[in-house]
Design an enzyme around this catalytic site. Structure first.
Site, PDB file in Angstrom:
ATOM      1  N   ASP A   1       0.809   2.710   7.157  1.00 46.85           N
ATOM      2  CA  ASP A   1       1.268   2.462   5.790  1.00 46.85           C
ATOM      3  C   ASP A   1       2.781   2.664   5.795  1.00 46.85           C
ATOM      4  O   ASP A   1       3.357   3.135   6.779  1.00 46.85           O
ATOM      5  CB  ASP A   1       0.592   3.434   4.815  1.00 46.85           C
ATOM      6  CG  ASP A   1       1.075   3.256   3.385  1.00 46.85           C
ATOM      7  OD1 ASP A   1       1.050   2.112   2.890  1.00 46.85           O
ATOM      8  OD2 ASP A   1       1.515   4.242   2.757  1.00 46.85           O
ATOM      9  N   SER A   2       3.409   2.359   4.660  1.00 50.67           N
ATOM     10  CA  SER A   2       4.853   2.583   4.551  1.00 50.67           C
ATOM     11  C   SER A   2       5.190   4.076   4.526  1.00 50.67           C
ATOM     12  O   SER A   2       6.336   4.445   4.738  1.00 50.67           O
ATOM     13  CB  SER A   2       5.383   1.934   3.275  1.00 50.67           C
ATOM     14  OG  SER A   2       4.819   2.577   2.149  1.00 50.67           O
TER      15      SER A   2
ATOM     16  N   TYR B   1       7.748  -0.488   0.761  1.00 46.86           N
ATOM     17  CA  TYR B   1       7.563  -1.872   1.188  1.00 46.86           C
ATOM     18  C   TYR B   1       7.490  -2.815  -0.021  1.00 46.86           C
ATOM     19  O   TYR B   1       7.789  -3.988   0.083  1.00 46.86           O
ATOM     20  CB  TYR B   1       6.243  -2.013   1.962  1.00 46.86           C
ATOM     21  CG  TYR B   1       6.254  -1.547   3.398  1.00 46.86           C
ATOM     22  CD1 TYR B   1       7.360  -0.925   3.982  1.00 46.86           C
ATOM     23  CD2 TYR B   1       5.117  -1.746   4.187  1.00 46.86           C
ATOM     24  CE1 TYR B   1       7.333  -0.503   5.309  1.00 46.86           C
ATOM     25  CE2 TYR B   1       5.087  -1.337   5.518  1.00 46.86           C
ATOM     26  CZ  TYR B   1       6.191  -0.714   6.067  1.00 46.86           C
ATOM     27  OH  TYR B   1       6.148  -0.313   7.382  1.00 46.86           O
ATOM     28  N   GLY B   2       7.022  -2.266  -1.145  1.00 47.60           N
ATOM     29  CA  GLY B   2       6.690  -3.124  -2.285  1.00 47.60           C
ATOM     30  C   GLY B   2       7.839  -3.904  -2.869  1.00 47.60           C
ATOM     31  O   GLY B   2       7.637  -4.937  -3.514  1.00 47.60           O
TER      32      GLY B   2
ATOM     33  N   CYS C   1      -2.378  -0.312   3.778  1.00 51.54           N
ATOM     34  CA  CYS C   1      -1.294  -0.619   2.842  1.00 51.54           C
ATOM     35  C   CYS C   1      -1.622  -1.958   2.211  1.00 51.54           C
ATOM     36  O   CYS C   1      -1.853  -2.947   2.918  1.00 51.54           O
ATOM     37  CB  CYS C   1       0.013  -0.704   3.629  1.00 51.54           C
ATOM     38  SG  CYS C   1       1.406  -1.341   2.683  1.00 51.54           S
ATOM     39  N   ASN C   2      -1.652  -1.978   0.878  1.00 49.45           N
ATOM     40  CA  ASN C   2      -1.981  -3.234   0.194  1.00 49.45           C
ATOM     41  C   ASN C   2      -0.892  -4.275   0.362  1.00 49.45           C
ATOM     42  O   ASN C   2      -1.175  -5.458   0.530  1.00 49.45           O
ATOM     43  CB  ASN C   2      -2.183  -2.989  -1.297  1.00 49.45           C
ATOM     44  CG  ASN C   2      -3.453  -2.233  -1.603  1.00 49.45           C
ATOM     45  OD1 ASN C   2      -4.446  -2.808  -1.989  1.00 49.45           O
ATOM     46  ND2 ASN C   2      -3.429  -0.926  -1.412  1.00 49.45           N
TER      47      ASN C   2
ATOM     48  N   THR D   1      -2.168   2.018  -1.851  1.00 50.33           N
ATOM     49  CA  THR D   1      -2.823   3.215  -1.305  1.00 50.33           C
ATOM     50  C   THR D   1      -2.122   4.510  -1.704  1.00 50.33           C
ATOM     51  O   THR D   1      -2.681   5.590  -1.531  1.00 50.33           O
ATOM     52  CB  THR D   1      -2.948   3.111   0.227  1.00 50.33           C
ATOM     53  OG1 THR D   1      -1.660   2.824   0.787  1.00 50.33           O
ATOM     54  CG2 THR D   1      -3.920   2.023   0.618  1.00 50.33           C
TER      55      THR D   1
HETATM   56  N1  DGL Z   1       1.029   2.099   0.003  1.00 46.40           N
HETATM   57  C1  DGL Z   1       1.480   0.773   0.133  1.00 46.40           C
HETATM   58  C2  DGL Z   1       0.631  -0.206  -0.623  1.00 46.40           C
HETATM   59  O1  DGL Z   1      -0.546   0.022  -0.646  1.00 46.40           O
HETATM   60  C3  DGL Z   1       2.964   0.530   0.137  1.00 46.40           C
HETATM   61  C4  DGL Z   1       3.731   0.942  -1.032  1.00 46.40           C
HETATM   62  C5  DGL Z   1       5.227   0.767  -0.851  1.00 46.40           C
HETATM   63  O2  DGL Z   1       5.754   1.198   0.183  1.00 46.40           O
HETATM   64  O3  DGL Z   1       5.855   0.175  -1.734  1.00 46.40           O
HETATM   65  O4  DGL Z   1       1.056  -1.200  -1.129  1.00 46.40           O
END
Ligand code: DGL
Length: 270
Positions: A14-15, A46-47, A78-79, A190
């Site tokens: 995940d990020s 990441y978003g 990670c979504n 997540t």
């Molecule tokens: N937890 C991640 C997700 O499910 C990444 C969130 C992020 O880093 O913005 O999208």
């Protein structure tokens, strides 16, 4: 390299801390399995990044996990990365690759009585349209609302999961979903289960919150059973945690969020 191929770990990434919700569910369901978790905390969130960039990070981490840990399976915990990179990764990597979108959505569809449901996620996940396409494919009659929640991930990464500020932000961002009278809400990032108490209070008692973590763990178990790749019940799983950011902070906050087993964090510098 493990002598018995079933001893190879399940690798997930995940990020940052978010995928720990999935790691928790996998460890609880499959305590015999070895697991390695990679949190790319040096490059979160990441978003808000371009899709191509997230996809290239996902590929880079997957290659690293395959080379260094010889996993029997990759879980994209990670979504955002699942939304933009899962199909390519699954096509390019030799081990099975499991994402979080389909398990989460299927679980959401099981809880609704009114067929009016919602999903919250990062700007990247919502803008990718991946959930919307999947919902149109598997449940075309369901009224499916999506809302991006910029800022939520940053609160979690700071370890600030119950503050007044996060509540105020949640009230503003979730208002359209309350208005839409949904009865089920998928936490489509997540990180968000760590904010579940605040989100639940804002949404009200009539809305069931669904996290993709548990359903993804069941998906992992199904895949291991199908390939006869699961470890036997007498094995004790070993769990490793790696962060690309500050490992002391990762261990400290990670323990608060995940639990005391997160006692050692290895460092990976990009
Ligand atoms: N937890 C991640 C997700 O499910 C990444 C969130 C992020 O880093 O913005 O999208």
């Amino acid at each position: 390299m493990a002598s018995d191929s079933r001893d190879r770990p399940i690798a997930m990434f995940d990020s940052g801390f978010g995928g720990l919700t999935v790691a928790r569910a996998v460890i609880d369901l499959l305590p015999n399995e070895n697991l390695v978790y990679f949190g790319d905390t040096a490059r979160y969130p990441y978003g808000s990044r371009r899709h191509e960039e997230v996809a290239s990070f996902a590929r880079q981490i997957t290659d690293l996990l395959v080379e260094q840990y010889d996993p029997k399976m990759i879980v994209v915990a990670c979504n955002t990365a699942s939304a933009v990179a899962l199909d390519d990764l699954a096509a390019q990597v030799e081990v099975p690759v499991i994402g979080v979108l389909r398990p989460g959505l299927e679980s959401l569809l099981k809880v609704t009585l009114t067929s009016r449901v919602g999903m919250i996620g990062t700007v990247g996940t919502v803008a990718s349209g991946a959930y919307q396409r999947l919902a149109a494919e598997i449940a075309p009659r369901v009224d499916f609302r999506c809302a991006a929640c910029p800022g939520f991930v940053e609160f979690v990464e700071r370890g600030e999961t119950g503050s007044d500020q996060v509540r105020v932000l949640a009230q503003r961002l979730l208002a359209p979903l309350i208005e839409a009278k949904i009865d089920g809400l998928l936490l489509g990032c997540t990180h968000y289960p760590f904010l579940a108490r605040t989100i639940a209070e804002v949404m009200g008692r009539d809305v069931v919150l669904v996290s993709s973590a548990d359903e993804t763990a069941f998906e992992v178990r199904r895949a291991l059973e199908a390939s006869n790749d699961g470890r036997t019940a007498d094995c004790q799983g070993m769990h490793r945690f790696v962060s690309s950011g500050d490992v002391t902070t990762f261990a400290r906050l990670g323990r608060d969020l995940f639990g005391p087993e997160l006692n050692h964090v290895e460092c990976h510098n990009w």
